[in-house]
Motif scaffolding. Structure first.
Motif, PDB file in Angstrom:
ATOM      1  N   TYR A   1      34.725  32.924  49.495  1.00  0.00           N
ATOM      2  CA  TYR A   1      34.421  31.718  48.541  1.00  0.00           C
ATOM      3  C   TYR A   1      32.953  31.404  48.733  1.00  0.00           C
ATOM      4  N   ASN A   2      32.463  31.099  47.366  1.00  0.00           N
ATOM      5  CA  ASN A   2      30.887  30.617  47.209  1.00  0.00           C
ATOM      6  C   ASN A   2      30.050  31.612  47.942  1.00  0.00           C
ATOM      7  N   SER A   3      30.272  32.872  48.067  1.00  0.00           N
ATOM      8  CA  SER A   3      29.355  33.920  48.398  1.00  0.00           C
ATOM      9  C   SER A   3      29.354  35.189  47.375  1.00  0.00           C
ATOM     10  N   SER A   4      28.114  35.659  46.922  1.00  0.00           N
ATOM     11  CA  SER A   4      28.243  36.692  45.805  1.00  0.00           C
ATOM     12  C   SER A   4      28.237  37.878  46.358  1.00  0.00           C
ATOM     13  N   LYS A   5      28.403  38.104  47.699  1.00  0.00           N
ATOM     14  CA  LYS A   5      28.632  39.383  48.491  1.00  0.00           C
ATOM     15  C   LYS A   5      30.088  39.929  48.625  1.00  0.00           C
ATOM     16  N   ALA A   6      30.270  41.139  48.219  1.00  0.00           N
ATOM     17  CA  ALA A   6      31.390  41.735  48.147  1.00  0.00           C
ATOM     18  C   ALA A   6      31.457  43.175  48.864  1.00  0.00           C
ATOM     19  N   GLU A   7      32.060  43.191  50.056  1.00  0.00           N
ATOM     20  CA  GLU A   7      32.333  44.475  50.643  1.00  0.00           C
ATOM     21  C   GLU A   7      33.670  45.366  50.132  1.00  0.00           C
TER      22      GLU A   7
ATOM     23  N   VAL B   1      43.902  48.613  44.084  1.00  0.00           N
ATOM     24  CA  VAL B   1      42.949  47.419  44.749  1.00  0.00           C
ATOM     25  C   VAL B   1      43.825  46.333  45.528  1.00  0.00           C
ATOM     26  N   THR B   2      43.187  46.094  46.686  1.00  0.00           N
ATOM     27  CA  THR B   2      43.803  44.961  47.444  1.00  0.00           C
ATOM     28  C   THR B   2      42.721  44.231  47.724  1.00  0.00           C
ATOM     29  N   PHE B   3      42.737  42.733  47.531  1.00  0.00           N
ATOM     30  CA  PHE B   3      41.644  41.630  47.820  1.00  0.00           C
ATOM     31  C   PHE B   3      42.026  40.842  49.119  1.00  0.00           C
ATOM     32  N   GLN B   4      40.938  40.708  49.941  1.00  0.00           N
ATOM     33  CA  GLN B   4      40.960  39.591  50.818  1.00  0.00           C
ATOM     34  C   GLN B   4      39.934  38.764  51.138  1.00  0.00           C
ATOM     35  N   VAL B   5      40.289  37.485  50.770  1.00  0.00           N
ATOM     36  CA  VAL B   5      39.385  36.495  50.545  1.00  0.00           C
ATOM     37  C   VAL B   5      39.344  35.568  51.516  1.00  0.00           C
TER      38      VAL B   5
ATOM     39  N   LEU C   1      33.872  42.806  37.878  1.00  0.00           N
ATOM     40  CA  LEU C   1      33.050  41.754  38.157  1.00  0.00           C
ATOM     41  C   LEU C   1      34.018  40.710  38.154  1.00  0.00           C
ATOM     42  N   PHE C   2      33.761  39.746  39.226  1.00  0.00           N
ATOM     43  CA  PHE C   2      35.134  38.710  39.695  1.00  0.00           C
ATOM     44  C   PHE C   2      34.389  37.649  40.201  1.00  0.00           C
ATOM     45  N   LYS C   3      35.197  36.544  40.338  1.00  0.00           N
ATOM     46  CA  LYS C   3      34.780  35.239  41.014  1.00  0.00           C
ATOM     47  C   LYS C   3      36.241  34.829  41.684  1.00  0.00           C
ATOM     48  N   ILE C   4      36.088  33.892  42.763  1.00  0.00           N
ATOM     49  CA  ILE C   4      37.227  33.348  43.458  1.00  0.00           C
ATOM     50  C   ILE C   4      37.340  31.951  42.744  1.00  0.00           C
ATOM     51  N   VAL C   5      38.365  31.756  42.307  1.00  0.00           N
ATOM     52  CA  VAL C   5      38.723  30.392  41.852  1.00  0.00           C
ATOM     53  C   VAL C   5      39.994  29.417  42.416  1.00  0.00           C
ATOM     54  N   ILE C   6      39.667  28.351  42.742  1.00  0.00           N
ATOM     55  CA  ILE C   6      40.552  27.164  43.238  1.00  0.00           C
ATOM     56  C   ILE C   6      41.287  26.442  42.081  1.00  0.00           C
TER      57      ILE C   6
ATOM     58  N   GLY D   1      41.858  57.009  41.569  1.00  0.00           N
ATOM     59  CA  GLY D   1      42.891  57.439  42.219  1.00  0.00           C
ATOM     60  C   GLY D   1      42.945  56.998  43.737  1.00  0.00           C
ATOM     61  N   MET D   2      41.806  56.300  44.188  1.00  0.00           N
ATOM     62  CA  MET D   2      41.726  55.791  45.507  1.00  0.00           C
ATOM     63  C   MET D   2      42.039  54.552  45.843  1.00  0.00           C
ATOM     64  N   LEU D   3      42.083  54.397  47.032  1.00  0.00           N
ATOM     65  CA  LEU D   3      42.653  52.947  47.803  1.00  0.00           C
ATOM     66  C   LEU D   3      41.413  52.276  47.862  1.00  0.00           C
ATOM     67  N   VAL D   4      41.539  51.011  47.378  1.00  0.00           N
ATOM     68  CA  VAL D   4      40.144  50.356  48.008  1.00  0.00           C
ATOM     69  C   VAL D   4      40.591  48.814  48.584  1.00  0.00           C
ATOM     70  N   THR D   5      40.113  48.449  49.376  1.00  0.00           N
ATOM     71  CA  THR D   5      40.202  47.165  49.823  1.00  0.00           C
ATOM     72  C   THR D   5      39.051  46.275  49.788  1.00  0.00           C
ATOM     73  N   VAL D   6      39.202  45.165  49.087  1.00  0.00           N
ATOM     74  CA  VAL D   6      37.833  44.311  48.821  1.00  0.00           C
ATOM     75  C   VAL D   6      37.958  43.259  49.700  1.00  0.00           C
ATOM     76  N   LYS D   7      36.708  42.944  50.482  1.00  0.00           N
ATOM     77  CA  LYS D   7      36.603  41.791  51.318  1.00  0.00           C
ATOM     78  C   LYS D   7      35.587  40.952  50.728  1.00  0.00           C
ATOM     79  N   CYS D   8      35.817  39.600  50.820  1.00  0.00           N
ATOM     80  CA  CYS D   8      34.705  38.824  50.070  1.00  0.00           C
ATOM     81  C   CYS D   8      35.052  37.256  50.578  1.00  0.00           C
TER      82      CYS D   8
END
Length: 258
Positions: free
Chosen positions: A119-125, A26-30, A84-89, A110-117
């Protein structure tokens, strides 16, 4: 105002049946514009890889002058079907949690997942991709044919890779695949690895084959009639037509020409 995780979203304990599952990369892009100089941004969530809702164990995301306000994490292996997660500063002014509901992401083993979300939005792609082919396996495929044989015979692995043949002509193997997902959104790897050709409906296939056979027979019959018609001299045909029209009542005769 301090906003922490919801009480119902505590640490997710990984069931024993999932501990042997291939982890998801998993890779996160915030996207976060709410930071000040000296602030750090973390992804904090329900699995140990995200700190189990503890900020000090969260996954850090980084940015640069040319990429701001996009913050990216390093690739992280996570063994879970859902997170489940949140973004924290975190900065000199303290800890700031998002004021929205937890973000939810379904993972596929076993897959590669890129998460895009954001800050202060409950939606995640999230985008799921197949992992790259291991270098060792790719190197094995790239070997020259003469190196794949031992004592004049191909190895069992190479024998399985040879294309099927019929009457000396090679038959191309189907390389297409279906992606099978379970009701919870995870990927069923065994079915996904199965070639699509092996999952066709046999009854439907036989029905299409019979229809095609009838079509071929019809074409053959048409060709046979065409050949017979070509063998009949035009003069004989015209003379026969003339005899019919001369001896028949025109009001009771229909002449077909083709």
């Amino acid at each position: 105002m301090f906003v922490g995780p919801r009480p119902c979203a505590r640490t997710t304990r990984v069931p024993a049946c999932l501990r042997s599952m291939p982890p998801t990369s998993v890779t996160f892009q915030v996207t976060c514009k709410d930071t000040n100089v000296g602030d750090e941004v973390f992804v904090v969530g329900s699995v140990p890889e995200l700190g189990s809702w503890e900020v000090k164990g969260g996954l850090p995301v980084k940015t640069s002058a040319d990429r701001f306000p996009v913050w990216s994490s390093q690739e992280t292996k996570i063994s879970a079907e859902k997170i489940l997660f949140k973004i924290v500063i975190v900065g000199p002014g303290g800890v700031r949690w998002e004021g929205t509901d937890n973000k939810t992401v379904q993972l596929s083993e076993g897959m590669l997942v890129t998460v895009k979300c954001a800050y202060n939005s409950s939606k995640a792609e999230w985008i799921t991709k197949l992992p790259p082919e291991p270098a060792a396996k790719k190197k094995e495929k790239d070997r020259p044919p003469e190196e794949t044989k031992k004592n004049g015979y191909p190895s069992p692995e190479d024998a399985r890779e040879e294309p099927l043949k019929e009457d000396g002509a090679p038959m191309l193997k189907s390389q297409s695949r279906h992606l099978f997902r379970l009701s919870n959104g995870s990927l069923q790897m065994e079915m996904t690895k199965t070639p699509s050709l092996m999952m066709m409906d046999l009854d439907e296939f036989m029905h299409e084959a019979e229809a095609e056979e009838e079509h071929v027979k019809e074409l053959e019959e048409r060709e046979r009639l065409n050949q017979q018609q070509r063998r009949l001299a035009s003069g004989v045909l015209l003379e026969e037509m003339k005899n019919i029209t001369n001896h028949a009542d025109a009001s009771q005769t229909v002449l077909l020409q083709g």
